[in-house]
Design a protein around this motif. Structure first.
Motif, PDB file in Angstrom:
ATOM      1  N   GLY A   1       0.780  -1.127   0.103  1.00 43.49           N
ATOM      2  CA  GLY A   1       0.023  -0.039  -0.178  1.00 43.49           C
ATOM      3  C   GLY A   1       0.956   1.145  -0.055  1.00 43.49           C
ATOM      4  O   GLY A   1       0.505   2.247  -0.698  1.00 43.49           O
ATOM      5  N   LEU A   2       1.861   1.224   0.647  1.00 45.84           N
ATOM      6  CA  LEU A   2       2.729   2.257   0.829  1.00 45.84           C
ATOM      7  C   LEU A   2       3.569   2.738  -0.651  1.00 45.84           C
ATOM      8  O   LEU A   2       3.669   3.841  -1.058  1.00 45.84           O
ATOM      9  CB  LEU A   2       3.664   2.204   1.712  1.00 45.84           C
ATOM     10  N   VAL A   3       3.816   1.545  -1.297  1.00 46.40           N
ATOM     11  CA  VAL A   3       4.353   1.859  -2.534  1.00 46.40           C
ATOM     12  C   VAL A   3       3.531   2.430  -3.562  1.00 46.40           C
ATOM     13  O   VAL A   3       3.867   3.339  -4.525  1.00 46.40           O
ATOM     14  CB  VAL A   3       4.903   0.476  -3.162  1.00 46.40           C
ATOM     15  N   LEU A   4       2.127   2.006  -3.532  1.00 45.54           N
ATOM     16  CA  LEU A   4       1.205   2.382  -4.415  1.00 45.54           C
ATOM     17  C   LEU A   4       0.617   4.100  -3.783  1.00 45.54           C
ATOM     18  O   LEU A   4      -0.051   4.508  -4.666  1.00 45.54           O
ATOM     19  CB  LEU A   4       0.068   1.492  -4.462  1.00 45.54           C
ATOM     20  N   SER A   5       0.923   4.340  -2.654  1.00 46.71           N
ATOM     21  CA  SER A   5       0.495   5.545  -2.047  1.00 46.71           C
ATOM     22  C   SER A   5       1.371   6.629  -3.024  1.00 46.71           C
ATOM     23  O   SER A   5       2.467   6.689  -3.300  1.00 46.71           O
ATOM     24  CB  SER A   5       0.496   5.463  -0.778  1.00 46.71           C
ATOM     25  N   PRO A   6       0.463   7.982  -2.734  1.00 46.13           N
ATOM     26  CA  PRO A   6       1.257   9.300  -3.128  1.00 46.13           C
ATOM     27  C   PRO A   6       2.603   9.689  -2.345  1.00 46.13           C
ATOM     28  O   PRO A   6       3.197  10.661  -2.530  1.00 46.13           O
ATOM     29  CB  PRO A   6      -0.016  10.142  -2.985  1.00 46.13           C
ATOM     30  N   TRP A   7       2.647   9.185  -1.445  1.00 46.87           N
ATOM     31  CA  TRP A   7       3.665   9.495  -0.429  1.00 46.87           C
ATOM     32  C   TRP A   7       5.068   9.008  -0.791  1.00 46.87           C
ATOM     33  O   TRP A   7       5.340   7.743  -0.829  1.00 46.87           O
ATOM     34  CB  TRP A   7       3.658   8.889   1.211  1.00 46.87           C
ATOM     35  N   HIS A   8       6.036   9.937  -1.065  1.00 45.52           N
ATOM     36  CA  HIS A   8       7.199   9.551  -1.932  1.00 45.52           C
ATOM     37  C   HIS A   8       8.274   9.901  -1.102  1.00 45.52           C
ATOM     38  O   HIS A   8       8.290  10.664  -0.070  1.00 45.52           O
ATOM     39  CB  HIS A   8       7.284  10.209  -3.498  1.00 45.52           C
ATOM     40  N   GLY A   9       9.564   9.579  -1.623  1.00 50.61           N
ATOM     41  CA  GLY A   9      10.785  10.221  -0.950  1.00 50.61           C
ATOM     42  C   GLY A   9      11.377   9.281  -0.041  1.00 50.61           C
ATOM     43  O   GLY A   9      10.927   8.305   0.189  1.00 50.61           O
ATOM     44  N   VAL A  10      12.755   9.563   0.588  1.00 49.13           N
ATOM     45  CA  VAL A  10      13.163   8.944   1.301  1.00 49.13           C
ATOM     46  C   VAL A  10      12.706   8.182   2.310  1.00 49.13           C
ATOM     47  O   VAL A  10      12.883   6.940   2.747  1.00 49.13           O
ATOM     48  CB  VAL A  10      14.765   9.642   1.517  1.00 49.13           C
ATOM     49  N   PRO A  11      11.867   8.935   3.078  1.00 53.81           N
ATOM     50  CA  PRO A  11      11.322   8.418   4.568  1.00 53.81           C
ATOM     51  C   PRO A  11      10.296   7.296   4.032  1.00 53.81           C
ATOM     52  O   PRO A  11      10.273   6.297   4.569  1.00 53.81           O
ATOM     53  CB  PRO A  11      10.513   9.582   4.867  1.00 53.81           C
ATOM     54  N   ALA A  12       9.572   7.361   2.828  1.00 53.85           N
ATOM     55  CA  ALA A  12       8.743   6.479   2.333  1.00 53.85           C
ATOM     56  C   ALA A  12       9.416   5.278   2.037  1.00 53.85           C
ATOM     57  O   ALA A  12       8.975   4.184   2.391  1.00 53.85           O
ATOM     58  CB  ALA A  12       7.949   6.892   1.161  1.00 53.85           C
ATOM     59  N   VAL A  13      10.719   5.287   1.376  1.00 53.79           N
ATOM     60  CA  VAL A  13      11.317   4.259   1.071  1.00 53.79           C
ATOM     61  C   VAL A  13      11.908   3.414   2.427  1.00 53.79           C
ATOM     62  O   VAL A  13      11.708   2.231   2.180  1.00 53.79           O
ATOM     63  CB  VAL A  13      12.571   4.523   0.136  1.00 53.79           C
ATOM     64  N   ILE A  14      12.215   4.181   3.258  1.00 55.27           N
ATOM     65  CA  ILE A  14      12.782   3.480   4.505  1.00 55.27           C
ATOM     66  C   ILE A  14      11.597   2.687   5.114  1.00 55.27           C
ATOM     67  O   ILE A  14      11.748   1.614   5.834  1.00 55.27           O
ATOM     68  CB  ILE A  14      13.236   4.609   5.404  1.00 55.27           C
ATOM     69  N   ALA A  15      10.333   3.457   5.071  1.00 54.25           N
ATOM     70  CA  ALA A  15       9.181   2.801   5.763  1.00 54.25           C
ATOM     71  C   ALA A  15       8.691   1.468   4.970  1.00 54.25           C
ATOM     72  O   ALA A  15       8.798   0.477   5.756  1.00 54.25           O
ATOM     73  CB  ALA A  15       8.058   3.880   5.884  1.00 54.25           C
ATOM     74  N   VAL A  16       9.076   1.649   3.791  1.00 54.28           N
ATOM     75  CA  VAL A  16       8.725   0.212   3.077  1.00 54.28           C
ATOM     76  C   VAL A  16       9.680  -0.794   3.301  1.00 54.28           C
ATOM     77  O   VAL A  16       9.265  -2.015   3.342  1.00 54.28           O
ATOM     78  CB  VAL A  16       8.679   0.486   1.460  1.00 54.28           C
ATOM     79  N   LEU A  17      11.075  -0.395   3.327  1.00 50.70           N
ATOM     80  CA  LEU A  17      12.100  -1.582   3.520  1.00 50.70           C
ATOM     81  C   LEU A  17      11.818  -1.933   5.055  1.00 50.70           C
ATOM     82  O   LEU A  17      12.119  -3.271   5.359  1.00 50.70           O
ATOM     83  CB  LEU A  17      13.578  -0.692   3.457  1.00 50.70           C
ATOM     84  N   PHE A  18      11.564  -1.284   5.867  1.00 50.72           N
ATOM     85  CA  PHE A  18      11.231  -1.765   7.464  1.00 50.72           C
ATOM     86  C   PHE A  18       9.963  -2.524   7.434  1.00 50.72           C
ATOM     87  O   PHE A  18      10.375  -3.737   7.914  1.00 50.72           O
ATOM     88  CB  PHE A  18      10.723  -0.280   8.297  1.00 50.72           C
ATOM     89  N   LEU A  19       9.200  -2.398   6.537  1.00 51.50           N
ATOM     90  CA  LEU A  19       7.770  -3.065   6.722  1.00 51.50           C
ATOM     91  C   LEU A  19       8.095  -4.670   6.023  1.00 51.50           C
ATOM     92  O   LEU A  19       7.916  -5.685   6.463  1.00 51.50           O
ATOM     93  CB  LEU A  19       6.876  -2.564   5.958  1.00 51.50           C
TER      94      LEU A  19
END
Length: 430
Positions: free
Chosen positions: A323-341
């Motif tokens: 869901g985060l990958v498909l969300s409009p939230w981009h940038g380094v914090p979003a990438v870190i959040a996806v990697l954490f999940l």
């Protein structure tokens, strides 16, 4: 703690067995010495394997002129071979009084042999053959290794034991690419140097297995080694007649059908997050780092709470990542959040699934049981990769991931329903 007794037992010279320390006032170690030894073997072997994995795509595409699609098909077919060989490895390990170390050693040895052979692989057919043998070795060793961890550990502590092993394994996965890049920078004939160093490291892993892992493991809690048995192939395949194992295999396979391969997920993350190309290579290291941090605590949590629920929750976490990958939230914090999940997903499912499998399989069939569940999951994930690649080509990456996320949500609901009556996964013997 668990001690490897080097003395011969009995007139026939039975191989050394791992027995629990039962002295008054002593409590069994949370993680047996056998598990730590196997974790060290996996750490060293993963350094070797990931050194090759880090440079192989570039070597094949840039050096040998193979197209990316051709490399993807080659890698996919070899992964399929490894998954199928896992069944044979599990059954062979259970034969002859549970000779898990011998079969695992054969698998580690084949993989070690393949690393220097890559120095001679300058054509596609030769490279394909070498990679196929390497995958065969990986397939042979996986189920016997997990069976040894299960047998050496008390049932109530298996989640923690598998978590420790997976953490050590992941440490090797983190170090491997770093070593490969260091070798490439320090040498002239970079690829050949990487393959040569990788072969030396793999041999070290085999030596640790031979020297520090006992040849015969008595199930934890057993007062004496059981009489050697020779389970038949039909007995191994008949394990699916056990309702608990059948349900677990079905659910692992069903959820595997909706688990996007790491490479596709990282590629989508890079594209959707507008990351520069030079930031793509570190993405796998981010997942591995979070996996390493969480494998042990989540494994211990599975022992205390519920392996079944944590396994399902891990796939829920993966769904959040999609869901985060498909969300409009981009940038380094979003990438870190996806990697954490993504790392949390692996920590909550990989070792936990092996511990859950061990709980519903008899000791004499641990190798075959681990192989059945692992093979079903691996083949399902391979199928998902093929289907996801086709969907991406037809409709684009976002649409393909959205369809996969919907299928994962449905699969998790079905799996929760199917596993609701599999209480033995979480049973802790008195």
């Amino acid at each position: 703690m668990y001690l490897a007794d080097s003395r011969s037992t009995g007139s026939r010279g039975t191989k050394a067995a791992v027995v629990p320390d039962t002295r008054p006032g002593r409590r069994p170690a949370a993680v047996p010495a056998t598990v730590l030894a196997l974790g060290t073997v996996s750490l060293i072997t993963d350094v070797s394997s990931e050194m090759v994995t880090a440079v192989l795509p570039l070597y094949v595409v840039a050096g040998l002129g193979l197209s990316p699609l051709g490399f993807g098909l080659l890698d996919g077919l070899n992964n399929g071979v490894g998954a199928l060989v896992r069944l044979a490895g599990g059954h062979l390990a259970d034969r002859g009084g549970r000779r898990h170390k011998a079969v695992a050693g054969l698998g580690y040895g084949l993989s070690a042999l393949c690393k220097p052979l890559l120095l001679l692989a300058h054509t596609l057919p030769v490279l394909g053959a070498v990679l196929a043998v390497d995958r065969t070795g990986k397939g042979l060793r996986t189920a016997p290794r997990d069976a040894m961890i299960s047998l050496a550990t008390e049932p109530a502590r298996r989640g923690r034991a598998f978590g420790v092993h997976r953490a050590m394994d992941t440490t090797g996965a983190l170090l491997g690419p770093l070593v490969a890049f260091a070798v490439l920078r320090a040498t002239v004939d970079g690829y050949d140097a990487v393959f040569a160093v990788s072969g030396c490291v793999a041999v070290l892993g085999v030596l640790v297995l031979v020297l520090f892992v006992p040849g015969h493991i008595t199930p934890a809690g057993a007062e004496q080694p059981p009489a050697p048995e020779r389970p038949l192939l039909r007995d191994a395949l008949g394990l699916l007649g056990r309702p608990e194992l059948r349900r677990l295999t079905l659910c692992a396979s069903l959820l595997g059908l909706t688990t996007v391969s790491d490479s596709f997920l990282y590629l989508l993350l890079q594209r959707e997050g507008d990351l520069p190309a030079h930031l793509f290579p570190p993405l796998p290291l981010g997942t591995a780092a979070f996996f390493l941090l969480l494998a042990v605590p989540l494994g211990a949590l599975a022992d205390r709470v519920s392996r079944r629920r944590l396994f399902l929750a891990g796939h829920g976490v993966l769904l959040l990542g999609y869901g985060l990958v498909l969300s409009p939230w981009h940038g380094v914090p979003a990438v870190i959040a996806v990697l954490f999940l993504h790392g949390t997903f692996y920590a909550a499912t990989d070792g936990v699934l092996a511990a859950a499998t061990a709980a519903v399989v008899p000791a004499r069939h641990q190798g075959a049981g681990q192989a059945l569940v692992g093979t079903g999951q691996a083949l399902a994930r391979f199928t998902c990769s093929l289907a996801f690649g086709a969907a991406w080509s037809l409709w684009g990456g976002r649409t393909a991931l959205a369809i996969t996320a919907a299928a994962l949500a449905a699969g998790a609901v079905v799996a929760a329903f199917v596993l609701r009556s599999t209480a033995s996964i979480d049973e802790v013997p008195a």
